[in-house]
Motif scaffolding. Structure first.
Motif, PDB file in Angstrom:
ATOM      1  N   LYS A 237       7.038  -9.791 -16.185  1.00 32.44           N
ATOM      2  CA  LYS A 237       7.289  -8.467 -15.552  1.00 32.44           C
ATOM      3  C   LYS A 237       8.540  -7.508 -16.337  1.00 32.44           C
ATOM      4  N   HIS A 238       8.212  -6.455 -16.683  1.00 35.90           N
ATOM      5  CA  HIS A 238       9.122  -5.790 -17.229  1.00 35.90           C
ATOM      6  C   HIS A 238       9.622  -4.592 -16.563  1.00 35.90           C
ATOM      7  N   TYR A 239      11.081  -4.216 -16.437  1.00 32.33           N
ATOM      8  CA  TYR A 239      11.472  -3.015 -15.736  1.00 32.33           C
ATOM      9  C   TYR A 239      12.341  -2.456 -16.690  1.00 32.33           C
ATOM     10  N   GLU A 240      11.773  -1.036 -16.859  1.00 29.32           N
ATOM     11  CA  GLU A 240      12.428  -0.057 -17.675  1.00 29.32           C
ATOM     12  C   GLU A 240      13.763   0.213 -17.295  1.00 29.32           C
ATOM     13  N   GLU A 241      13.970   0.464 -16.117  1.00 31.14           N
ATOM     14  CA  GLU A 241      15.290   0.955 -15.352  1.00 31.14           C
ATOM     15  C   GLU A 241      16.505   0.109 -16.059  1.00 31.14           C
ATOM     16  N   ASP A 242      16.440  -1.161 -16.332  1.00 32.77           N
ATOM     17  CA  ASP A 242      17.324  -1.998 -16.972  1.00 32.77           C
ATOM     18  C   ASP A 242      17.075  -2.742 -18.231  1.00 32.77           C
ATOM     19  N   ASP A 243      15.851  -2.296 -18.774  1.00 31.23           N
ATOM     20  CA  ASP A 243      15.074  -2.748 -19.708  1.00 31.23           C
ATOM     21  C   ASP A 243      15.071  -4.452 -19.862  1.00 31.23           C
ATOM     22  N   THR A 244      14.850  -4.922 -18.732  1.00 24.64           N
ATOM     23  CA  THR A 244      14.781  -6.491 -18.553  1.00 24.64           C
ATOM     24  C   THR A 244      13.506  -7.005 -18.330  1.00 24.64           C
ATOM     25  N   THR A 245      12.963  -8.143 -19.073  1.00 25.48           N
ATOM     26  CA  THR A 245      11.655  -8.830 -18.744  1.00 25.48           C
ATOM     27  C   THR A 245      12.004  -9.814 -17.936  1.00 25.48           C
ATOM     28  N   TYR A 246      11.300 -10.395 -16.864  1.00 29.68           N
ATOM     29  CA  TYR A 246      11.577 -11.350 -16.195  1.00 29.68           C
ATOM     30  C   TYR A 246      10.333 -12.412 -16.355  1.00 29.68           C
ATOM     31  N   ILE A 247      10.467 -13.676 -16.402  1.00 30.73           N
ATOM     32  CA  ILE A 247       9.529 -14.531 -16.634  1.00 30.73           C
ATOM     33  C   ILE A 247       9.511 -15.555 -15.625  1.00 30.73           C
ATOM     34  N   THR A 248       8.276 -16.073 -15.062  1.00 27.99           N
ATOM     35  CA  THR A 248       8.371 -17.037 -14.263  1.00 27.99           C
ATOM     36  C   THR A 248       7.388 -18.217 -14.650  1.00 27.99           C
ATOM     37  N   ASP A 249       8.182 -19.358 -14.870  1.00 21.46           N
ATOM     38  CA  ASP A 249       7.536 -20.925 -15.350  1.00 21.46           C
ATOM     39  C   ASP A 249       7.336 -20.568 -16.497  1.00 21.46           C
ATOM     40  N   PRO A 250       8.121 -20.239 -17.782  1.00 27.23           N
ATOM     41  CA  PRO A 250       8.068 -20.080 -18.812  1.00 27.23           C
ATOM     42  C   PRO A 250       7.697 -21.580 -19.421  1.00 27.23           C
ATOM     43  N   ARG A 251       6.791 -21.885 -20.273  1.00 24.33           N
ATOM     44  CA  ARG A 251       6.455 -23.017 -21.149  1.00 24.33           C
ATOM     45  C   ARG A 251       6.326 -22.716 -22.557  1.00 24.33           C
ATOM     46  N   PHE A 252       6.992 -23.390 -23.419  1.00 24.35           N
ATOM     47  CA  PHE A 252       6.803 -23.115 -24.928  1.00 24.35           C
ATOM     48  C   PHE A 252       6.545 -24.305 -25.719  1.00 24.35           C
TER      49      PHE A 252
ATOM     50  N   HIS B 204       5.331 -27.950 -35.999  1.00 24.46           N
ATOM     51  CA  HIS B 204       6.347 -27.951 -37.262  1.00 24.46           C
ATOM     52  C   HIS B 204       5.603 -28.993 -38.093  1.00 24.46           C
ATOM     53  N   GLY B 205       4.140 -28.229 -38.474  1.00 26.48           N
ATOM     54  CA  GLY B 205       3.530 -29.023 -39.397  1.00 26.48           C
ATOM     55  C   GLY B 205       3.167 -30.498 -39.022  1.00 26.48           C
ATOM     56  N   GLU B 206       3.567 -31.666 -39.886  1.00 26.79           N
ATOM     57  CA  GLU B 206       3.200 -33.150 -39.424  1.00 26.79           C
ATOM     58  C   GLU B 206       4.091 -33.691 -38.568  1.00 26.79           C
ATOM     59  N   GLY B 207       5.136 -32.991 -38.210  1.00 29.68           N
ATOM     60  CA  GLY B 207       6.168 -33.534 -37.313  1.00 29.68           C
ATOM     61  C   GLY B 207       6.021 -33.311 -35.662  1.00 29.68           C
ATOM     62  N   SER B 208       6.589 -34.072 -35.035  1.00 32.31           N
ATOM     63  CA  SER B 208       6.343 -33.853 -33.441  1.00 32.31           C
ATOM     64  C   SER B 208       6.828 -32.484 -32.993  1.00 32.31           C
ATOM     65  N   PRO B 209       5.815 -31.721 -32.093  1.00 33.36           N
ATOM     66  CA  PRO B 209       6.105 -30.501 -31.717  1.00 33.36           C
ATOM     67  C   PRO B 209       7.179 -30.457 -30.654  1.00 33.36           C
ATOM     68  N   TRP B 210       8.013 -29.390 -30.361  1.00 31.31           N
ATOM     69  CA  TRP B 210       8.871 -29.226 -29.362  1.00 31.31           C
ATOM     70  C   TRP B 210       8.521 -28.219 -28.423  1.00 31.31           C
ATOM     71  N   PHE B 211       8.923 -28.830 -27.268  1.00 33.21           N
ATOM     72  CA  PHE B 211       8.720 -28.037 -25.992  1.00 33.21           C
ATOM     73  C   PHE B 211       9.590 -27.529 -25.204  1.00 33.21           C
ATOM     74  N   ALA B 212       9.637 -26.496 -24.715  1.00 33.28           N
ATOM     75  CA  ALA B 212      10.989 -25.949 -23.676  1.00 33.28           C
ATOM     76  C   ALA B 212      10.050 -25.296 -22.494  1.00 33.28           C
ATOM     77  N   ARG B 213      10.822 -25.741 -21.324  1.00 31.25           N
ATOM     78  CA  ARG B 213      10.204 -25.030 -20.077  1.00 31.25           C
ATOM     79  C   ARG B 213      11.644 -24.979 -19.218  1.00 31.25           C
ATOM     80  N   ALA B 214      11.266 -23.677 -18.158  1.00 27.48           N
ATOM     81  CA  ALA B 214      12.299 -23.734 -17.260  1.00 27.48           C
ATOM     82  C   ALA B 214      11.377 -23.030 -16.112  1.00 27.48           C
ATOM     83  N   ASP B 215      12.114 -22.937 -14.860  1.00 28.78           N
ATOM     84  CA  ASP B 215      11.688 -22.288 -13.826  1.00 28.78           C
ATOM     85  C   ASP B 215      11.421 -20.803 -13.816  1.00 28.78           C
ATOM     86  N   LEU B 216      12.596 -20.042 -14.421  1.00 29.71           N
ATOM     87  CA  LEU B 216      12.643 -18.613 -14.707  1.00 29.71           C
ATOM     88  C   LEU B 216      13.435 -18.410 -16.015  1.00 29.71           C
ATOM     89  N   GLY B 217      13.048 -17.190 -16.321  1.00 25.05           N
ATOM     90  CA  GLY B 217      13.777 -16.570 -17.645  1.00 25.05           C
ATOM     91  C   GLY B 217      13.653 -15.202 -17.677  1.00 25.05           C
TER      92      GLY B 217
END
Length: 191
Positions: free
Chosen positions: A72-87, A91-104
């Motif tokens: 969700k993005h709010y123009e009033e304070d130019d902030t985007t809120y993210i629920t349950d982000p997973r990234f 990296h080519g042949e190497g092992s991937p990196w994973f990042a997660r959080a409840d909120l962002g």
């Protein structure tokens, strides 16, 4: 702890934090659905439900993936809120990196990314696991920091500390207080 082990632990932490920085680019897209505003109550100027993002490298392979329950993005304070982000960053042949959080959230024209509540960054099949409750990345300054306890676990080491600053371009990481590393050569896997 010897200098090589400390260098490996700090390099691993820096690489994990770099994954988080890539998140900014995944969520900085103009392809959004507009949500009608209602007067009197704050409403997002756009909202994505069950969001999924991909970024491809020049050969057409997926280099980054991201999902979120909602964005969700709010123009009033130019902030985007993210629920349950997973990234995921590949990296080519190497092992991937994973990042997660409840909120962002992203703010200040997407230059500040904050992940909070159960933040975890892992490499591959849990080769390296980084845990904290909050991390803030400033893209302009290439600085990632937290004032929260942080734990870095590898196959044979566990490093704990309170507070961290990582200068990403300089590849310099500083754990601020109560740093403790345990090396266990008999340890089989990350808990």
């Amino acid at each position: 702890m010897n200098k090589k082990l400390l260098t490996n632990v700090l390099s691993t932490l820096l690489a994990g934090i770099a994954v988080i920085i890539l998140v900014n680019f995944l969520l900085d897209s103009g392809d959004t659905d507009q949500v009608a505003r209602t007067s009197g109550t704050p409403t997002p100027d756009w909202y994505w439900q069950t969001a999924r993002f991909w970024r491809f490298d020049i050969s057409g392979e997926i280099s980054q993936e991201a999902t979120a329950t909602d964005v969700k993005h709010y123009e009033e304070d130019d902030t985007t809120y993210i629920t349950d982000p997973r990234f995921t960053t590949h990296h080519g042949e190497g092992s991937p990196w994973f990042a997660r959080a409840d909120l962002g959230q992203m703010r200040e024209d997407n230059n500040i990314l904050e992940l909070y509540q159960n933040v975890q960054i892992t490499r591959g099949e849990r080769e390296i696991v980084i845990n904290t409750e909050k991390i803030v990345i400033d893209r302009d300054q290439n600085l990632a920091e937290t004032d929260q306890p942080i734990t870095i676990e590898g196959s044979k080491t566990r490093t704990e500390g309170v507070g961290m600053r990582a200068w990403l371009k300089q590849e310099r990481v500083e754990l601020l207080d109560k740093v403790r590393t345990v090396h266990d050569p008999d340890r089989k896997s990350v808990v």
